[in-house]
Design a protein around this motif. Structure first.
Motif, PDB file in Angstrom:
ATOM      1  N   LEU A  36       0.831  -1.202   0.000  1.00 37.05           N
ATOM      2  CA  LEU A  36       0.000   0.000   0.000  1.00 37.05           C
ATOM      3  C   LEU A  36       0.870   1.257   0.000  1.00 37.05           C
ATOM      4  O   LEU A  36       0.624   2.194  -0.765  1.00 37.05           O
ATOM      5  CB  LEU A  36      -0.943  -0.021   1.206  1.00 37.05           C
ATOM      6  N   ALA A  37       1.888   1.272   0.834  1.00 30.63           N
ATOM      7  CA  ALA A  37       2.795   2.421   0.876  1.00 30.63           C
ATOM      8  C   ALA A  37       3.494   2.609  -0.470  1.00 30.63           C
ATOM      9  O   ALA A  37       3.702   3.746  -0.915  1.00 30.63           O
ATOM     10  CB  ALA A  37       3.823   2.234   1.987  1.00 30.63           C
ATOM     11  N   ALA A  38       3.849   1.518  -1.133  1.00 29.95           N
ATOM     12  CA  ALA A  38       4.517   1.612  -2.433  1.00 29.95           C
ATOM     13  C   ALA A  38       3.590   2.219  -3.482  1.00 29.95           C
ATOM     14  O   ALA A  38       4.018   3.064  -4.288  1.00 29.95           O
ATOM     15  CB  ALA A  38       4.994   0.235  -2.874  1.00 29.95           C
ATOM     16  N   LEU A  39       2.315   1.805  -3.483  1.00 28.13           N
ATOM     17  CA  LEU A  39       1.359   2.389  -4.427  1.00 28.13           C
ATOM     18  C   LEU A  39       1.155   3.874  -4.155  1.00 28.13           C
ATOM     19  O   LEU A  39       1.073   4.682  -5.084  1.00 28.13           O
ATOM     20  CB  LEU A  39       0.014   1.673  -4.328  1.00 28.13           C
ATOM     21  N   LEU A  40       1.049   4.221  -2.895  1.00 25.16           N
ATOM     22  CA  LEU A  40       0.842   5.620  -2.532  1.00 25.16           C
ATOM     23  C   LEU A  40       2.030   6.477  -2.969  1.00 25.16           C
ATOM     24  O   LEU A  40       1.857   7.580  -3.495  1.00 25.16           O
ATOM     25  CB  LEU A  40       0.610   5.735  -1.027  1.00 25.16           C
ATOM     26  N   ALA A  41       3.243   5.965  -2.782  1.00 19.73           N
ATOM     27  CA  ALA A  41       4.434   6.703  -3.203  1.00 19.73           C
ATOM     28  C   ALA A  41       4.473   6.859  -4.721  1.00 19.73           C
ATOM     29  O   ALA A  41       4.777   7.936  -5.243  1.00 19.73           O
ATOM     30  CB  ALA A  41       5.690   5.999  -2.710  1.00 19.73           C
ATOM     31  N   ALA A  42       4.135   5.798  -5.446  1.00 23.69           N
ATOM     32  CA  ALA A  42       4.159   5.864  -6.911  1.00 23.69           C
ATOM     33  C   ALA A  42       3.123   6.835  -7.452  1.00 23.69           C
ATOM     34  O   ALA A  42       3.336   7.475  -8.485  1.00 23.69           O
ATOM     35  CB  ALA A  42       3.923   4.472  -7.485  1.00 23.69           C
ATOM     36  N   SER A  43       2.013   6.972  -6.755  1.00 23.38           N
ATOM     37  CA  SER A  43       0.943   7.878  -7.198  1.00 23.38           C
ATOM     38  C   SER A  43       1.253   9.340  -6.928  1.00 23.38           C
ATOM     39  O   SER A  43       0.636  10.217  -7.523  1.00 23.38           O
ATOM     40  CB  SER A  43      -0.364   7.520  -6.491  1.00 23.38           C
ATOM     41  N   GLN A  44       2.174   9.606  -6.003  1.00 25.89           N
ATOM     42  CA  GLN A  44       2.485  10.969  -5.538  1.00 25.89           C
ATOM     43  C   GLN A  44       1.264  11.644  -4.910  1.00 25.89           C
ATOM     44  O   GLN A  44       1.136  12.874  -4.922  1.00 25.89           O
ATOM     45  CB  GLN A  44       3.043  11.832  -6.673  1.00 25.89           C
ATOM     46  N   ALA A  45       0.363  10.828  -4.337  1.00 22.17           N
ATOM     47  CA  ALA A  45      -0.896  11.361  -3.826  1.00 22.17           C
ATOM     48  C   ALA A  45      -0.849  11.726  -2.358  1.00 22.17           C
ATOM     49  O   ALA A  45      -1.786  12.340  -1.859  1.00 22.17           O
ATOM     50  CB  ALA A  45      -2.018  10.348  -4.059  1.00 22.17           C
ATOM     51  N   GLY A  46       0.219  11.332  -1.642  1.00 22.88           N
ATOM     52  CA  GLY A  46       0.215  11.649  -0.223  1.00 22.88           C
ATOM     53  C   GLY A  46       1.337  10.971   0.526  1.00 22.88           C
ATOM     54  O   GLY A  46       2.379  10.631  -0.043  1.00 22.88           O
ATOM     55  N   LEU A  47       1.095  10.747   1.818  1.00 24.08           N
ATOM     56  CA  LEU A  47       2.119  10.266   2.739  1.00 24.08           C
ATOM     57  C   LEU A  47       1.669   8.994   3.441  1.00 24.08           C
ATOM     58  O   LEU A  47       0.559   8.929   3.966  1.00 24.08           O
ATOM     59  CB  LEU A  47       2.393  11.348   3.800  1.00 24.08           C
ATOM     60  N   ALA A  48       2.552   7.987   3.448  1.00 29.09           N
ATOM     61  CA  ALA A  48       2.377   6.818   4.319  1.00 29.09           C
ATOM     62  C   ALA A  48       3.308   7.035   5.507  1.00 29.09           C
ATOM     63  O   ALA A  48       4.522   6.865   5.409  1.00 29.09           O
ATOM     64  CB  ALA A  48       2.715   5.536   3.573  1.00 29.09           C
ATOM     65  N   ALA A  49       2.753   7.452   6.639  1.00 25.03           N
ATOM     66  CA  ALA A  49       3.540   7.975   7.761  1.00 25.03           C
ATOM     67  C   ALA A  49       4.018   6.877   8.693  1.00 25.03           C
ATOM     68  O   ALA A  49       3.303   5.910   8.960  1.00 25.03           O
ATOM     69  CB  ALA A  49       2.709   8.983   8.548  1.00 25.03           C
ATOM     70  N   ARG A  50       5.237   7.076   9.215  1.00 27.21           N
ATOM     71  CA  ARG A  50       5.810   6.152  10.193  1.00 27.21           C
ATOM     72  C   ARG A  50       5.965   6.793  11.569  1.00 27.21           C
ATOM     73  O   ARG A  50       6.185   6.100  12.554  1.00 27.21           O
ATOM     74  CB  ARG A  50       7.174   5.654   9.714  1.00 27.21           C
ATOM     75  N   GLU A  51       5.896   8.130  11.634  1.00 30.42           N
ATOM     76  CA  GLU A  51       6.059   8.812  12.921  1.00 30.42           C
ATOM     77  C   GLU A  51       5.224  10.084  12.945  1.00 30.42           C
ATOM     78  O   GLU A  51       4.849  10.638  11.902  1.00 30.42           O
ATOM     79  CB  GLU A  51       7.528   9.137  13.178  1.00 30.42           C
TER      80      GLU A  51
END
Length: 412
Positions: A345-360
């Protein structure tokens, strides 16, 4: 004209948009789908209720709360011991199939029902059978796969045995499927243990329903739609930490910045307790469920769209690829995924440039501050950098129907 029988655990107007949208686009291309499913009192997807002929089998018919719980338990036990629900669906399918004319069977499920019915019908009428697996028991952190609370305190007694029985029935049916379709790379790898023919067809959005509408809003609104099954599966903790940080800095006044939760009552209670514990209850608004037809307006009126997940691990969620991600792509609003699954899911979100998959929490704070400033300047928000539309448009339900049709053509 190809004629397809779909056996579904759920179908509109109840939940089940994946198959509802598939039938919509199959009919547009001249195919003839017919559905057999369980009858449920739910009109969340009422706008998809008439996309094709549907036969509904009723299992839960009593209205008195105590009698209804007894009936639910009776159906649960009969289904566990003898596959009662699959048998009823199988009988209804046979009434349709005995007249001939059908080319294939598609079965869509999140657990195992009605895969056994599909397997038996396909074998009896010598038809290819596709198993569409949109969720699996193994993806959950615990027992969230039980869709309703088990009554009379029997949860701990029944759930482990039910899990084993459900997996056994599912895997037996999958071995006889001509092909399996599923929703994420993780699911593909899991299901290949039972059948080597597995195709990835993501969930998605209907471009005729979900599209961007630039809406100027009077408040900065963070929106979540769905359920909070458990914090092991979906943890809002980083959001509450970030809101607490921003509140202390005076950057995020609660009369302007709101979090709208479109959730059921059980989810509301969990969220409210966590928000109060974090000291950010003043930011929360609980809106309740709305029909699916209203969700595009809700999303377009928001400043940030919230996805709740958790880190993918052996003891946590695995391979979850929520439909909300793709619908958020469609309306082109900034997406905040909490917490990053650190996986597909984080990889798709990064590829889309649509937002942030947050870790902190610091990342969340900076993300919200950035889009708050953008909203104050424009009255609305858009992803920065611009959305990768070449990538996100591939998740159209129309494109996914084309994948299903190509697969069926190949099998036939």
């Amino acid at each position: 004209m190809k004629k397809i029988l779909l056996l579904c655990d759920l179908f509109p107007p109840a939940f089940g948009p994946r198959m509802g949208y598939l039938c919509k686009y199959l009919r547009r291309e001249g195919w003839e789908p017919t559905v057999v499913t369980e009858a449920l009192e739910d009109d969340t997807f009422a706008f998809l209720a008439s996309v094709c002929p549907v036969r509904r089998v009723a299992f839960h018919t009593l209205k008195n709360p105590w009698l209804a719980r007894l009936q639910w338990l009776a159906v649960f036990v009969l289904d566990f011991l003898a596959g009662y629900k699959d048998y009823r669906i199988y009988r209804e399918a046979c009434r349709l199939l005995c007249g001939g004319g059908f080319d294939a069977i598609v079965c869509s499920t999140y657990r195992d029902f009605p895969l056994t019915a599909a397997r038996r019908a396909a074998r009896k009428y010598h038809l290819p059978f596709i198993a569409d697996i949109r969720d699996v028991i193994e993806q959950y952190a615990g027992d969230e796969f039980i869709s309703r609370p088990v009554p009379f305190g029997l949860h701990k007694l029944l759930t482990p045995t039910f899990r084993r029985r459900s997996l056994s029935r599912r895997n037996r049916a999958l071995r006889e499927a001509a092909c399996i379709t599923t929703v994420s790379p993780w699911h593909v790898e899991l299901l290949r243990h039972y059948n080597p023919s597995v195709e990835l067809i993501y969930n998605g959005y209907d471009p005729e329903v979900f599209f961007p509408v630039r809406t100027v809003a009077e408040q900065f609104i963070i929106t979540y739609t769905g359920r909070l099954l458990s914090t092991a599966m979906r943890d809002p903790g980083l959001l509450f930490e970030a809101l607490s940080m921003l509140s202390r800095q005076g950057d995020f006044p609660p009369h302007v910045c709101r979090v709208h939760w479109y959730v059921d009552e059980a989810s509301k209670e969990k969220i409210a307790a966590l928000a109060a514990q974090a000291g950010v209850a003043d930011y929360m608004d609980y809106m309740g469920y709305v029909p699916a037809s209203e969700i595009p307006t809700v999303l377009n009126g928001s400043s940030v769209l919230l996805l709740l997940t958790n880190k993918s691990s052996s003891s946590g969620p695995k391979g979850v690829m929520t439909t909300k991600l793709f619908e958020s792509f469609a309306v082109e609003k900034p997406i905040l995924c909490i917490r990053s699954d650190e996986s597909h899911l984080a990889a798709l979100l990064a590829a889309s440039q649509a937002g942030l998959a947050a870790r902190e929490a610091g990342e969340v704070s900076a993300f919200l501050r950035y889009y708050y400033v953008q909203w104050k300047e424009k009255g609305y928000t858009t992803p920065t950098p611009p959305l990768n539309r070449d990538m996100t448009q591939a998740f159209s339900r129309r494109e996914q129907a084309a994948q299903f049709m190509h697969l069926l053509d190949r099998l036939l």
